[in-house]
Design a protein around this motif. Structure first.
Motif, short mmCIF file in Angstrom:
data_model
loop_
_atom_site.label_atom_id
_atom_site.label_comp_id
_atom_site.label_asym_id
_atom_site.label_seq_id
_atom_site.Cartn_x
_atom_site.Cartn_y
_atom_site.Cartn_z
N ARG A 318 0.83 -1.21 0.00
CA ARG A 318 0.00 0.00 0.00
C ARG A 318 0.87 1.26 0.00
N SER A 319 2.07 1.16 0.57
CA SER A 319 3.00 2.29 0.54
C SER A 319 3.50 2.55 -0.88
N LEU A 320 3.69 1.46 -1.63
CA LEU A 320 4.22 1.59 -2.99
C LEU A 320 3.16 1.87 -4.02
N SER A 321 1.91 1.53 -3.73
CA SER A 321 0.84 1.61 -4.72
C SER A 321 -0.28 2.55 -4.25
N LYS A 322 -0.43 3.67 -4.93
CA LYS A 322 -1.54 4.57 -4.61
C LYS A 322 -2.87 3.89 -4.88
N HIS A 323 -2.91 3.03 -5.88
CA HIS A 323 -4.14 2.31 -6.20
C HIS A 323 -4.55 1.43 -5.02
N ALA A 324 -3.58 0.72 -4.43
CA ALA A 324 -3.90 -0.13 -3.28
C ALA A 324 -4.34 0.70 -2.09
N PHE A 325 -3.70 1.83 -1.89
CA PHE A 325 -4.08 2.73 -0.80
C PHE A 325 -5.53 3.20 -0.99
N THR A 326 -5.84 3.57 -2.22
CA THR A 326 -7.19 4.06 -2.53
C THR A 326 -8.22 2.97 -2.29
N ARG A 327 -7.91 1.75 -2.68
CA ARG A 327 -8.87 0.65 -2.48
C ARG A 327 -9.16 0.43 -1.00
N SER A 328 -8.16 0.61 -0.15
CA SER A 328 -8.41 0.49 1.29
C SER A 328 -9.36 1.58 1.76
N LEU A 329 -9.17 2.79 1.25
CA LEU A 329 -10.05 3.89 1.63
C LEU A 329 -11.46 3.71 1.10
N GLN A 330 -11.58 3.08 -0.05
CA GLN A 330 -12.90 2.87 -0.65
C GLN A 330 -13.77 1.91 0.16
N GLN A 331 -13.15 1.12 1.02
CA GLN A 331 -13.95 0.27 1.89
C GLN A 331 -14.78 1.12 2.85
N LEU A 332 -14.29 2.33 3.15
CA LEU A 332 -15.01 3.24 4.04
C LEU A 332 -15.87 4.23 3.26
N ILE A 333 -15.32 4.77 2.18
CA ILE A 333 -16.05 5.72 1.33
C ILE A 333 -15.86 5.29 -0.13
N PRO A 334 -16.80 4.59 -0.68
CA PRO A 334 -16.63 4.05 -2.04
C PRO A 334 -16.42 5.11 -3.11
N GLU A 335 -16.85 6.34 -2.88
CA GLU A 335 -16.76 7.39 -3.90
C GLU A 335 -15.35 7.95 -4.08
N VAL A 336 -14.42 7.64 -3.16
CA VAL A 336 -13.07 8.17 -3.27
C VAL A 336 -12.36 7.58 -4.50
N ARG A 337 -11.69 8.42 -5.25
CA ARG A 337 -10.92 8.01 -6.42
C ARG A 337 -9.46 8.43 -6.25
N GLU A 338 -8.58 7.76 -7.00
CA GLU A 338 -7.16 8.10 -6.92
C GLU A 338 -6.92 9.58 -7.18
N ARG A 339 -7.64 10.13 -8.13
CA ARG A 339 -7.43 11.54 -8.49
C ARG A 339 -7.86 12.49 -7.37
N ASP A 340 -8.58 11.99 -6.37
CA ASP A 340 -9.03 12.82 -5.25
C ASP A 340 -7.95 12.98 -4.19
N LEU A 341 -6.84 12.23 -4.31
CA LEU A 341 -5.85 12.14 -3.24
C LEU A 341 -4.51 12.73 -3.67
N VAL A 342 -3.92 13.51 -2.78
CA VAL A 342 -2.56 14.02 -3.00
C VAL A 342 -1.74 13.70 -1.75
N PRO A 343 -0.45 13.38 -1.92
CA PRO A 343 0.37 13.05 -0.74
C PRO A 343 0.50 14.25 0.19
N CYS A 344 0.61 13.97 1.48
CA CYS A 344 0.90 15.03 2.45
C CYS A 344 1.93 14.52 3.45
N ALA A 345 2.29 15.36 4.40
CA ALA A 345 3.41 15.06 5.30
C ALA A 345 3.20 13.77 6.08
N ALA A 346 4.27 13.01 6.18
CA ALA A 346 4.25 11.77 6.96
C ALA A 346 4.73 12.03 8.37
N GLY A 347 4.42 11.10 9.26
CA GLY A 347 4.94 11.14 10.62
C GLY A 347 5.71 9.87 10.90
#
Length: 411
Positions: A318-347
């Protein structure tokens, strides 16, 4: 010459500053020193977290985490109100998205009741009234959860320390603490030396090293895990109104990716949790050979990795694949798309790991000779910072503070 203080606190994150503040409140005549290696406070775990005021629903009943989170949620809310720090007690949803998660959700509900956390089982229809875009088959509503800016909280802690009781020095990386504690010497990498009758180590990512350099074996090592986030683009922020969490996997030590509305109105999605290759490994390409070698040569790390191999590899993918990250988020909000996401600061989470491969699951506070070492302070440490500070201050002997004038000693 080195100045002599009643108390010294190593670390200018939220736990260190809260500890210094509470020491000053408990001993008003004492001289309190804070040493921070950076040039301003709260630049690491404190300034890079999600800003959530946690309710205490997840934690083992009777643990420091459970007690501190419950009390901390109230004290943090009151502190923000009193000093005008932006905050919002917006509540959160914890949602089950598959049938196998429903019993786990029920367990969370029971744990919340044991911990005295107000929580409500709600229908799918009610969940969608709160979060119209969420997908779930069952949900809990935790009304006491909120959000704030912990950096703003730290700046207020700092103001009060400097105004009431303390001296704060930035740019002071502590190398070691020596002596028998009457007093002992705090040696910094730039050559400066301070003396203190009692020292508290709140060094976060380096707390285990500071403890060992002071002659205390924490019997655990800090292993850094990077939490990676995406942010919803502004035009898609309406997908999330509050906070949306999945049901955590009880076999895995992290909560899973979730949605958090920040106090500035932005919406963060994450975190993914992967091994960082440096203790300050905020970027994927950041590598510190000494830090990485220390992790890889530690038997506890390999025992943890073996136990969590499947989930760990999923986090790496999921760290290497934005698609995999998005699919995890879609389990909570199906309407989220890859184009809706931009990277931000990590901790980076400073996680104490035992030699047996078990994560230290609670706050770890160890005693040395006129020293205390906070060697594990994971979430909800920011929420509970005033409670942790008060607990640490209560463990410091009163004899450490003197009302007589302090002298200068030759360094």
């Amino acid at each position: 010459m080195s100045a002599l203080f009643d108390y010294a606190v190593v670390g200018g994150g939220i736990v260190g500053l809260a500890t210094a503040l509470k020491l000053g409140e408990r001993h008003p005549s004492a001289r309190v020193l804070v040493l921070e290696k950076e040039n301003s406070p709260a630049l690491h775990q404190t300034g890079r977290n999600s800003g959530v005021i946690h309710s205490g629903i997840y934690y083992k009943p009777g643990s420091y985490k459970a007690r501190f989170a419950r009390a901390g949620a109230e004290s943090m809310r009151a502190f923000c109100e009193r000093y005008g720090i932006p905050h919002d007690i917006c509540g959160k949803l914890i949602v089950a998205t598959r049938q196998s998660e429903v019993p786990l959700l029920d367990n969370l509900y029971a744990r919340a009741l044991q911990n005295g956390v107000p929580v409500e089982r709600i229908s799918v229809e009610r969940a969608r009234e709160i979060e119209p875009h969420v997908a779930c088959i069952a949900a809990l509503h935790v009304k006491s959860t909120g959000i704030t800016s912990y950096r703003a909280v730290c700046l207020e802690y700092l103001r009060q320390i400097q105004e009431r009781c303390g001296t704060v020095h930035f740019g002071k990386r502590v190398r070691r603490i020596t002596g028998d504690g009457t007093p002992h010497r705090i040696e910094c990498e730039d050559g400066d030396v301070f003396e203190s009758r009692f020292t508290v180590n709140c060094g976060g990512l380096y707390s285990d090293r500071i403890a060992r350099a002071s002659g205390v074996d924490p019997q655990a090592k800090i292993v850094p895990f990077r939490g990676e986030y995406y942010e919803l683009i502004p035009s898609r922020r309406q997908l999330v109104k509050t906070l949306i969490y999945p049901v955590p996997n009880p076999q895995f030590p992290f909560l899973g990716v979730h949605f958090t509305r920040m106090i500035d109105g932005s919406v963060h999605a994450g975190p993914n949790a992967v091994l960082a290759f440096a203790r300050e490994g905020y970027f994927k390409r950041t590598l510190h050979l000494g830090d990485l070698a220390e992790t890889l040569l530690y038997g506890g790390f390999w025992r943890l990795a073996h136990k969590n191999m499947g989930e760990g590899m999923h986090e790496v993918w999921r760290s290497l694949s934005k698609h995999a990250f998005t699919r995890s988020l879609q389990q909570l909000i199906p309407e989220v798309r890859e184009r809706d996401l931009v990277p931000c600061a990590a901790g980076v989470r400073a996680q104490a790991l035992g030699r047996d491969g078990k994560l230290v699951d609670d706050f770890l506070i160890l005693k040395g000779r006129n020293t205390l070492h906070v060697c594990n302070a994971p979430s909800p440490a920011a929420t509970a910072s005033l409670e942790i500070g008060a607990e640490v201050a209560s463990q410091v002997p009163d004899a450490a503070a003197r009302s007589t004038p302090l002298s200068l000693s030759q360094s």
